[in-house]
Design a protein around this motif. Structure first.
Motif, PDB file in Angstrom:
ATOM      1  N   HIS A 238      33.628  47.318  92.359  1.00  0.00           N
ATOM      2  CA  HIS A 238      33.498  46.534  93.590  1.00  0.00           C
ATOM      3  C   HIS A 238      32.344  47.070  94.452  1.00  0.00           C
ATOM      4  CE1 HIS A 238      34.835  44.664  97.450  1.00  0.00           C
ATOM      5  NE2 HIS A 238      34.271  45.768  97.919  1.00  0.00           N
ATOM      6  N   GLU A 239      32.405  48.351  94.758  1.00  0.00           N
ATOM      7  CA  GLU A 239      31.459  48.922  95.722  1.00  0.00           C
ATOM      8  C   GLU A 239      30.054  49.074  95.144  1.00  0.00           C
ATOM      9  OE1 GLU A 239      31.645  49.383  98.832  1.00  0.00           O
ATOM     10  OE2 GLU A 239      33.792  49.187  99.164  1.00  0.00           O
ATOM     11  N   HIS A 243      28.750  44.487  95.295  1.00  0.00           N
ATOM     12  CA  HIS A 243      27.972  44.131  96.485  1.00  0.00           C
ATOM     13  C   HIS A 243      26.545  43.697  96.135  1.00  0.00           C
ATOM     14  CE1 HIS A 243      30.769  44.697  99.736  1.00  0.00           C
ATOM     15  NE2 HIS A 243      31.212  45.809  99.167  1.00  0.00           N
ATOM     16  N   MET A 340      33.027  39.195  97.989  1.00  0.00           N
ATOM     17  CA  MET A 340      33.807  39.159  96.756  1.00  0.00           C
ATOM     18  C   MET A 340      35.217  38.631  97.023  1.00  0.00           C
ATOM     19  SD  MET A 340      32.715  42.765  95.064  1.00  0.00           S
ATOM     20  CE  MET A 340      31.846  43.471  96.452  1.00  0.00           C
ATOM     21  N   CYS A 429      37.578  45.345 102.342  1.00  0.00           N
ATOM     22  CA  CYS A 429      36.155  45.561 102.130  1.00  0.00           C
ATOM     23  C   CYS A 429      35.398  45.341 103.429  1.00  0.00           C
ATOM     24  CB  CYS A 429      35.686  44.580 101.070  1.00  0.00           C
ATOM     25  SG  CYS A 429      33.913  44.417 100.954  1.00  0.00           S
ATOM     26  N   GLY A 430      34.362  46.122 103.647  1.00  0.00           N
ATOM     27  CA  GLY A 430      33.534  45.972 104.835  1.00  0.00           C
ATOM     28  C   GLY A 430      32.122  45.552 104.486  1.00  0.00           C
TER      29      GLY A 430
HETATM   30 ZN   LIG Z   1      33.214  46.275  99.666  1.00  0.00          ZN
END
Ligand SMILES: [Zn+2]
Lengths: 456, 432
Positions: A238-239, A243, A340, A429-430
């Motif tokens: 994910h990270e 992104h 996402m 998530c940010g």
């Molecule tokens: Zn994220």
């Protein structure tokens, strides 16, 4: 309300207008240490209007007073006049939809008293406190959110959705002299109150980890073969990769586009990655995104090759691709941006035993304690970890921080497990200032060669 | 009916916070002005103490006050014992946080400032993609309680943030900075000029052999110390016993060149105000003086639990009850000129930004981070950007021996003020 929304849309002078109205009721109970820190219910209700003037830009208004939508639409239109885009903004085509969905919960948490929710959080807190006298601080959280969302636009879309979400989380802090350690477990669900009941085992796991970490030695810095558990692998994909798949990173940046060229080799043949907002009951599931685009499965990496990316209507049109259902907003205070939904490394073929059996000296890293990426560079802390010695899981180690370059790290994934799992944690998530947005993550165990582990 | 009056009939103590915020944002995306937003927020949060138990509720929108009051009372009926009382009126310092120039600033002026920033960056680096956000708010808040406290604030925060993104092949350079003020500053582009300087400096890529060397932390790099320290100094962590410095008041923690303060009374700064978010006067708190730990920061609740007075550090959002939080966090500038610090370094690095700050078990003081932006210093000169390095350490060890602290200092991300700090010897690791 529907009439007022549609009336306001009809009167808008903009090329495209969108109205989102959200009503959110939140209950939150937090025990910290021996004390109850929070037990309350909040109500957040507001709206957003987004207007597009194609050859100028976007104008947005957000507000709590829902009485005068016409004025808000006009104000957003005035804001859109300010923009000076060099070429007209287009939106990818999406079939207008009219749909009203209601949530189905087995046990509706809105029918449960605050007293009962408090008792649940208190019980989990007792489990934490009673686990060991080394535990000096705890946090036991219960929270539920019920969101009623209306989305309508000037193309005829009108969607009403109900989104329930319920979460429990347990934090334990242990101390032995100057040595202070923390561990954490959480669980979130969209299906009803019953899914957070009877989670003593999960809570105990957080407590035991914090106790075990007191005994763990810091890992020795160096390069290791790392086996990541489902949680760490899920957070990693994910990270560190997900992104970059968000098209707003590349769509107006030719150099970044080059870096993310379709067909570029991103990993070995065994690597498959997707994002899918249509999987039932996952944390990032959104039947329609916040522009009204239906969710679908988007393959990002297939057999090691980059094959897709995530779009809003605007980024999709700009790149001549189709909207992928990834325009999401955290709440009515924000315009949707590319995000996402549920992102995962697809299941592989290797069993966990086979994965570790030939590793002479390596690390089994579990859980993610946080992480940051700056495009191709990433850094992640694992929550806890074990040494792998002569093909066996050995002693626990702490302070395991993985860092590296995305491209070489993906290329170094040389085994993918056959034990795929979706992770139902309560985090989010940010991106930009929109945090935390619920997202789902999933993965089997993965093995990565030559990972740099920091430390003194 | 007035909610304070309504609740006073049913609870011993009542506090009502009203918040109103109107924010205008102009956003440039990839050098183009693309979005303009006007955001209005209006809400109410209440705390009550009934039968000695504390309750909280908040709402926005057209929620009826009766429903809000009922939620607060229900919350109190399950709440824990409140160890404190809401304060009465106290004299507060006069802190300036409102400027009509900012409040009256038209959208067109925000647009123009964005262009001025682009005009600084793009001629130097035409390949740069800049995302710029210019944000102006007018915030009115009021707190009143059953003791007769009735204070209101008006703020005019202006925030300018710039993210520069430059991709060349697989080399990605990202620079970010943000400034915030509530009083119009003449030299509002200073931060952007600093970014341009970094951008030029970052063009040359060089390498350095890993190993032990002097490490000079730029003000933004000192966040590596600031973040763990801000957690350790928090009265809540001290009360809970999770702060590693909980029992060390009066002890020498750091080199005597290090003095750390929290100051919520500086005119025009983001975290400044006459009163904190519970109506307690803001003040200047000396936390570490010449290396010696002097004080922690508290709100009403943590202060009562710890048997001390609130330090005026209560902070809250609409939907959260107050908790202690640093205001403007300051590492005091030192005696040495930056050029003299550089001149004394034969071979070392200058750390501007670290990746992944704030992750992991940070309260322990330990950190281990890749360097997002760092430069090589050779014979007193900054000679180029170095990539793929990382550093690790524990601030409670590292700051025991500080080589020098610079006279020069500046604000980082609006609320953190720091000088350059030299650590004489630290291990710098390479990627392979
Ligand atoms: Zn994220």
């Amino acid at each position: 309300m529907r009439d007022r929304i549609q009336e306001a849309l009809k009167r808008s002078k903009a090329d495209y207008t969108e109205i989102r109205i959200e009503e959110k009721e939140t209950t939150r109970v937090v025990f910290r240490g021996k004390e109850l820190e929070t037990a309350n219910a909040n109500i957040d209700k507001g709206g957003i209007v987004r207007c597009l003037i194609r050859d100028k830009g976007w104008g947005v208004t957000t507000f709590n007073n829902l009485d005068d939508l016409l004025t808000k639409v006009d104000q957003a239109y005035q804001c859109a006049q300010v923009g000076t885009v060099p070429e007209p903004i287009e939106l990818a085509l999406v079939e207008p939809v009219e749909q009203i969905t209601t949530a189905e919960m087995k046990r509706d948490f809105r029918d449960i008293t605050l007293a009962e929710k408090k008792a649940l959080a208190e019980r989990y807190n007792q489990v934490l406190l009673g686990h060991s006298d080394k535990i000096i601080d705890t946090q036991s959280v219960y929270s539920d959110v019920f969101t009623h969302l209306v989305l309508a636009n000037s193309e005829g879309t009108y969607i009403e959705q109900e989104k329930p979400s319920v979460m429990v989380a347990a934090f334990a802090t242990t101390r032995d002299g100057d040595n202070v350690q923390q561990a954490y477990e959480s669980l979130a669900d969209t299906r009803g109150y019953e899914y957070v009941l009877d989670k003593d085992e999960l809570v105990r796991k957080a407590a035991q980890k914090a106790v075990d970490l007191l005994e763990a030695k810091p890992v020795k810095a160096g390069q290791y073969t790392v086996v990541a558990d489902q949680m760490l692998a899920g957070v990693f994909i994910h990270e560190a990769f997900g992104h970059l798949s968000e098209a707003d990173f590349v769509y107006e940046n030719p150099k970044a586009r080059e870096m993310m060229t379709m067909g570029r080799r991103f990993g070995r043949d065994i690597l498959n990655v997707f994002d899918d907002g249509s999987i039932p009951d996952q944390r990032g599931t959104t039947l329609y995104d916040d522009e009204g685009t239906p969710a679908r499965r988007n393959w990002l990496i297939r057999e090691g090759d980059l094959v897709g990316r995530l779009h809003s209507r605007q980024t999709a049109a700009k790149m001549g691709e189709s909207a992928s259902g990834n325009a999401r907003a955290m709440n009515y205070r924000f315009a949707p941006i590319v995000r996402m939904t549920n992102t995962a490394i697809d299941n592989g073929a290797t069993s966990f035993e086979d994965m570790i059996k030939d590793i002479e000296l390596g690390i089994y890293a579990c859980d993610a304690y946080g992480g940051q990426t700056q495009l191709e560079n990433f850094s992640f802390s694992s929550g806890y970890a074990y040494m792998i010695r002569n093909g066996k899981i050995a002693e626990m180690v702490k302070d395991v921080i993985l860092s590296g370059n995305l491209f070489s790290t993906l290329e170094n994934i040389d085994a993918i497990g056959n034990d795929f799992k979706w992770l139902n944690t309560g985090g989010g998530c940010g991106k930009g200032n929109q945090f935390p947005l619920p997202v789902g993550m999933g993965s089997p165990h993965i093995r990565i060669q030559n990972v740099v582990i920091g430390g003194e | 009916m007035d909610i304070l009056k309504l609740l006073k009939q049913q609870a011993e103590q009542v506090e009502v916070l009203n918040l109103q915020d109107e924010k205008t944002t102009v956003e440039y995306e990839a050098n183009q002005l693309k979005t303009c937003t006007v955001a209005e927020t209006k809400g109410t949060a209440v705390r009550v103490i009934r039968k000695g138990q504390l309750g909280f509720a908040a709402s926005t929108g057209d929620t009826v006050m009766e429903k809000l009051a009922a939620n607060a009372l229900e919350s109190a009926s399950y709440g824990d014992a409140a160890p404190f009382s809401f304060p009465g009126s106290q004299p507060a310092p006069n802190v300036c946080t409102f400027d009509q120039t900012i409040a009256d600033m038209p959208i067109a002026r925000l647009v123009e400032i964005g262009k001025e920033i682009l005009d600084l960056i793009l001629p130097v680096e035409p390949e740069a993609r800049c995302n710029i956000a210019l944000e102006r708010s007018i915030v009115s808040a009021s707190i009143c309680n059953d003791k007769g406290l009735d204070v209101s604030f008006k703020n005019s925060p202006l925030s300018l943030s710039v993210e520069i993104n430059r991709v060349e092949g697989d080399d990605v350079l990202i620079l970010y900075d943000q400034v915030g003020t509530t009083i119009w500053e003449k030299d509002y582009l200073e931060f952007a000029r600093r970014l341009v300087e970094k951008l030029i400096r970052a063009r040359t890529i060089t390498s350095i052999k890993s190993g032990k060397m002097p490490v000079l932390f730029a003000p933004s790099g000192t966040l590596a110390f600031g973040l763990p320290l801000s957690e350790g100094l928090n009265g809540k962590a001290v009360y809970k016993g999770t702060s590693p410095i909980a029992a060390k008041i009066g002890e020498r923690l750091f080199d005597e060149k290090i003095t750390v303060m929290d100051d919520g009374t500086i005119d025009g700064k983001f975290a400044s105000a006459c009163y904190d978010d519970e109506g307690v006067p803001r003040r200047r708190n000396i936390l570490v003086e010449k290396g010696v730990l002097k004080s922690f920061i508290y709100d009403l609740k943590t202060a009562a639990q710890s048997g001390v007075e609130s330090t005026g550090n209560a902070s809250r959002g609409l939907f959260n009850p107050p908790s202690p939080s640093l205001t403007n966090f300051i590492i005091e500038p030192g005696e040495t000129a930056l050029k003299d610090m550089l001149a004394g370094i034969d071979e070392g690095i200058l750390v501007e930004d670290l990746l992944g700050l704030g992750q992991g078990n940070i309260i322990s003081g330990a950190f281990s981070n890749p360097l997002a932006l760092a430069f090589k210093i050779e014979k007193g000169e900054i000679v180029g950007r170095v990539k793929d390095l990382s550093i690790a350490g524990n601030i409670y060890e590292l700051l025991k021996n500080v080589g020098a602290v610079s006279k020069e200092a500046h604000w980082v991300y609006s609320t953190f003020y720091a000088p350059y700090v030299l650590i004489p010897e630290m291990n710098v690791a390479g990627r392979s």
